[in-house]
Design a protein around this motif. Structure first.
Motif, PDB file in Angstrom:
ATOM      1  N   GLU A   1      92.619  91.103  84.617  1.00  0.00           N
ATOM      2  CA  GLU A   1      91.334  89.612  85.228  1.00  0.00           C
ATOM      3  C   GLU A   1      91.841  87.913  84.918  1.00  0.00           C
ATOM      4  N   HIS A   2      92.929  88.362  83.963  1.00  0.00           N
ATOM      5  CA  HIS A   2      93.452  87.160  83.602  1.00  0.00           C
ATOM      6  C   HIS A   2      94.471  86.751  84.662  1.00  0.00           C
ATOM      7  N   GLY A   3      95.530  87.467  85.410  1.00  0.00           N
ATOM      8  CA  GLY A   3      96.067  87.044  86.236  1.00  0.00           C
ATOM      9  C   GLY A   3      95.738  86.991  87.387  1.00  0.00           C
ATOM     10  N   THR A   4      94.749  87.584  87.648  1.00  0.00           N
ATOM     11  CA  THR A   4      93.569  87.252  88.554  1.00  0.00           C
ATOM     12  C   THR A   4      92.886  86.230  88.715  1.00  0.00           C
ATOM     13  N   ASP A   5      92.787  85.719  87.562  1.00  0.00           N
ATOM     14  CA  ASP A   5      91.970  83.893  87.485  1.00  0.00           C
ATOM     15  C   ASP A   5      93.192  83.359  87.767  1.00  0.00           C
ATOM     16  N   ASP A   6      94.543  83.500  87.361  1.00  0.00           N
ATOM     17  CA  ASP A   6      95.658  82.643  87.184  1.00  0.00           C
ATOM     18  C   ASP A   6      95.814  82.586  88.918  1.00  0.00           C
ATOM     19  N   GLN A   7      95.848  83.121  89.403  1.00  0.00           N
ATOM     20  CA  GLN A   7      96.099  83.430  91.133  1.00  0.00           C
ATOM     21  C   GLN A   7      95.346  82.502  91.764  1.00  0.00           C
ATOM     22  N   ASN A   8      94.165  82.819  91.879  1.00  0.00           N
ATOM     23  CA  ASN A   8      92.563  82.653  92.237  1.00  0.00           C
ATOM     24  C   ASN A   8      93.333  80.505  92.496  1.00  0.00           C
ATOM     25  N   TYR A   9      93.471  80.064  90.523  1.00  0.00           N
ATOM     26  CA  TYR A   9      93.687  78.884  90.529  1.00  0.00           C
ATOM     27  C   TYR A   9      94.472  78.384  91.040  1.00  0.00           C
ATOM     28  N   ALA A  10      95.728  79.075  90.984  1.00  0.00           N
ATOM     29  CA  ALA A  10      96.680  78.922  92.072  1.00  0.00           C
ATOM     30  C   ALA A  10      97.074  78.409  93.020  1.00  0.00           C
ATOM     31  N   GLU A  11      95.452  79.289  94.142  1.00  0.00           N
ATOM     32  CA  GLU A  11      95.582  79.216  94.872  1.00  0.00           C
ATOM     33  C   GLU A  11      94.763  78.040  95.974  1.00  0.00           C
ATOM     34  N   THR A  12      93.483  77.663  94.063  1.00  0.00           N
ATOM     35  CA  THR A  12      92.847  76.915  94.907  1.00  0.00           C
ATOM     36  C   THR A  12      93.908  75.199  94.654  1.00  0.00           C
ATOM     37  N   ALA A  13      94.466  75.229  93.912  1.00  0.00           N
ATOM     38  CA  ALA A  13      95.561  74.248  93.501  1.00  0.00           C
ATOM     39  C   ALA A  13      96.210  73.843  94.197  1.00  0.00           C
ATOM     40  N   LYS A  14      96.524  74.762  95.168  1.00  0.00           N
ATOM     41  CA  LYS A  14      97.517  74.522  96.626  1.00  0.00           C
ATOM     42  C   LYS A  14      97.213  73.759  96.930  1.00  0.00           C
ATOM     43  N   THR A  15      96.482  73.450  97.802  1.00  0.00           N
ATOM     44  CA  THR A  15      95.954  72.108  98.469  1.00  0.00           C
ATOM     45  C   THR A  15      96.391  71.245  98.203  1.00  0.00           C
ATOM     46  N   THR A  16      95.589  70.933  96.734  1.00  0.00           N
ATOM     47  CA  THR A  16      95.307  69.700  95.940  1.00  0.00           C
ATOM     48  C   THR A  16      96.678  68.964  95.969  1.00  0.00           C
ATOM     49  N   LEU A  17      98.169  69.694  95.483  1.00  0.00           N
ATOM     50  CA  LEU A  17      99.468  69.755  95.138  1.00  0.00           C
ATOM     51  C   LEU A  17     100.450  68.890  96.927  1.00  0.00           C
ATOM     52  N   ILE A  18      99.816  69.161  97.573  1.00  0.00           N
ATOM     53  CA  ILE A  18     100.236  69.353  98.979  1.00  0.00           C
ATOM     54  C   ILE A  18      99.995  68.300  99.141  1.00  0.00           C
ATOM     55  N   ASN A  19      98.238  67.333  99.020  1.00  0.00           N
ATOM     56  CA  ASN A  19      98.364  66.344  99.352  1.00  0.00           C
ATOM     57  C   ASN A  19      98.703  65.393  98.716  1.00  0.00           C
ATOM     58  N   LEU A  20      98.705  65.324  96.964  1.00  0.00           N
ATOM     59  CA  LEU A  20      99.889  65.061  95.840  1.00  0.00           C
ATOM     60  C   LEU A  20     101.153  64.469  97.193  1.00  0.00           C
ATOM     61  N   TYR A  21     101.682  65.801  97.205  1.00  0.00           N
ATOM     62  CA  TYR A  21     103.190  65.439  97.454  1.00  0.00           C
ATOM     63  C   TYR A  21     103.618  64.698  98.934  1.00  0.00           C
ATOM     64  N   ASN A  22     102.703  65.090 100.186  1.00  0.00           N
ATOM     65  CA  ASN A  22     102.526  64.420 101.125  1.00  0.00           C
ATOM     66  C   ASN A  22     102.318  62.897 100.892  1.00  0.00           C
ATOM     67  N   ARG A  23     101.744  62.369 100.042  1.00  0.00           N
ATOM     68  CA  ARG A  23     100.738  60.747  99.860  1.00  0.00           C
ATOM     69  C   ARG A  23     102.335  60.269  98.644  1.00  0.00           C
ATOM     70  N   ASN A  24     102.651  60.647  97.796  1.00  0.00           N
ATOM     71  CA  ASN A  24     103.448  60.374  97.437  1.00  0.00           C
ATOM     72  C   ASN A  24     105.244  60.200  98.501  1.00  0.00           C
ATOM     73  N   GLU A  25     105.150  60.991  99.411  1.00  0.00           N
ATOM     74  CA  GLU A  25     106.648  61.135 100.440  1.00  0.00           C
ATOM     75  C   GLU A  25     106.058  60.274 101.412  1.00  0.00           C
ATOM     76  N   THR A  26     104.637  59.871 101.416  1.00  0.00           N
ATOM     77  CA  THR A  26     104.362  58.037 103.011  1.00  0.00           C
ATOM     78  C   THR A  26     104.147  57.086 101.906  1.00  0.00           C
ATOM     79  N   SER A  27     104.253  57.326 100.399  1.00  0.00           N
ATOM     80  CA  SER A  27     104.290  55.438  99.918  1.00  0.00           C
ATOM     81  C   SER A  27     105.977  55.425  99.396  1.00  0.00           C
ATOM     82  N   TRP A  28     106.370  56.617  99.186  1.00  0.00           N
ATOM     83  CA  TRP A  28     108.102  55.734  98.539  1.00  0.00           C
ATOM     84  C   TRP A  28     109.178  56.928  98.979  1.00  0.00           C
TER      85      TRP A  28
END
Length: 314
Positions: A149-176
């Motif tokens: 169960e712990h491993g499944t929760d970690d995988q779900n959290y990683a999938e959820t945070a992937k979109t946010t990480l991509i947006n932060l990366y794109n914003r960083n690339e655009t700004s800097w």
């Protein structure tokens, strides 16, 4: 360097090995001055401040990493781990503060003489990755279902945070991505802020010089303007709409219709009083062009009657 004196290879001719060592033979301790209170269970150590504190004696800030000569003393036990207390003197005043260890929470505690600058927060609130606790690690080792169960929760959290990480990366690339443009924007912002600060300081100095004051002015905010406006309005009598309209109408009527006249409402009242005293109800004016006298009734108000203008009644 003092402790090396007892471990050197030189032995004087009168040295007696039965004394048990050079330090015992000379009657000194290997720590020299740091062990001057060892009979009280205290030794002098070099202590480094583990966090930022505020001294309660002089209210000065003491940063993390500042080093002191502290008196180290054992004051208790946490299971099999000793608890130590450190006493040191502030380098800016004569105040002493005590700090002790907390093995249960892997932390230091300020006992007295200072207060800690609170910079602690819960890392889970800002979605930081935190290490697993000992209880969780033990359950992961013993309970297979909990581990799944712990491993499944970690995988779900990683999938959820992937979109946010991509947006932060794109914003960083655009700004800097273009360092020159980003640097120019940043310098323009700093330059504008610096000019605003200089203008504010010049304005404050001019006001202080004009008022012959020597005080520190605080920045002007919108709330202060609103409060000052409310306080200034409270000094004036409150009039409703009808009274205000009547007052405006009275002012309009009392004003002169001619630009070069000095006739006012006060002069009108004075003239009326003079007429009442003389019991004159009518005025007779003789027309220079006509020999027939004409009778003119006095108007109830002299406002608008400016000398040469007459009202003929036929």
């Amino acid at each position: 360097m003092g402790e090396r004196k007892g471990t050197n290879k030189y032995y004087p001719p009168d040295y007696d090995p039965r004394a048990g060592g050079l330090n015992k033979w000379q009657g000194t301790h290997a720590l020299r001055e740091r062990a001057r209170k060892i009979h009280m269970g205290i030794i002098i150590v070099r202590f480094e401040m583990p966090f930022n504190i505020w001294c309660e004696g002089c209210n000065n800030h003491i940063g993390m990493g500042v080093r002191y000569n502290a008196e180290k003393k054992k004051i208790g036990m946490y299971y099999t781990t000793p608890v130590y207390e450190f006493k040191m003197k502030c380098h800016l005043c004569d105040n002493h503060f005590l700090i002790k260890t907390d093995p249960g929470n892997l932390e230091y505690i300020v006992v007295s003489g200072a207060r800690r600058q609170e910079n602690r927060w819960d890392p889970t609130q800002n979605e930081q990755v935190v290490p697993e606790t000992k209880e969780t690690q033990k359950r992961l080792f013993d309970d297979s279902m909990f581990k799944l169960e712990h491993g499944t929760d970690d995988q779900n959290y990683a999938e959820t945070a992937k979109t946010t990480l991509i947006n932060l990366y794109n914003r960083n690339e655009t700004s800097w991505s273009d360092n020159y443009t980003a640097n120019c924007k940043l310098r323009d912002t700093f330059r504008k802020t610096k000019n605003d600060i200089k203008a504010s300081i010049a304005k404050d100095n001019a006001l202080l010089k004009k008022s012959s004051l020597n005080i520190k002015l605080v920045p002007e905010v919108e709330e202060d303007k609103q409060l000052a406006a409310v306080l200034s309005l409270k000094l004036k009598p409150k009039l409703d709409a009808e009274k205000m309209t009547a007052l405006i109408r009275k002012n309009i009527i009392s004003e002169s219709s001619l630009p070069c006249t000095s006739f006012t409402a006060a002069k009108e009242q004075k003239a009326v009083q003079v007429l009442k005293v003389n019991n004159l109800k009518n005025l007779v004016l003789i027309n220079e062009k006509c020999s027939t006298p004409k009778k003119i009734k006095l108007a109830p108000s002299l406002v608008g009657d400016y000398g040469n203008s007459t009202s003929e009644s036929e």
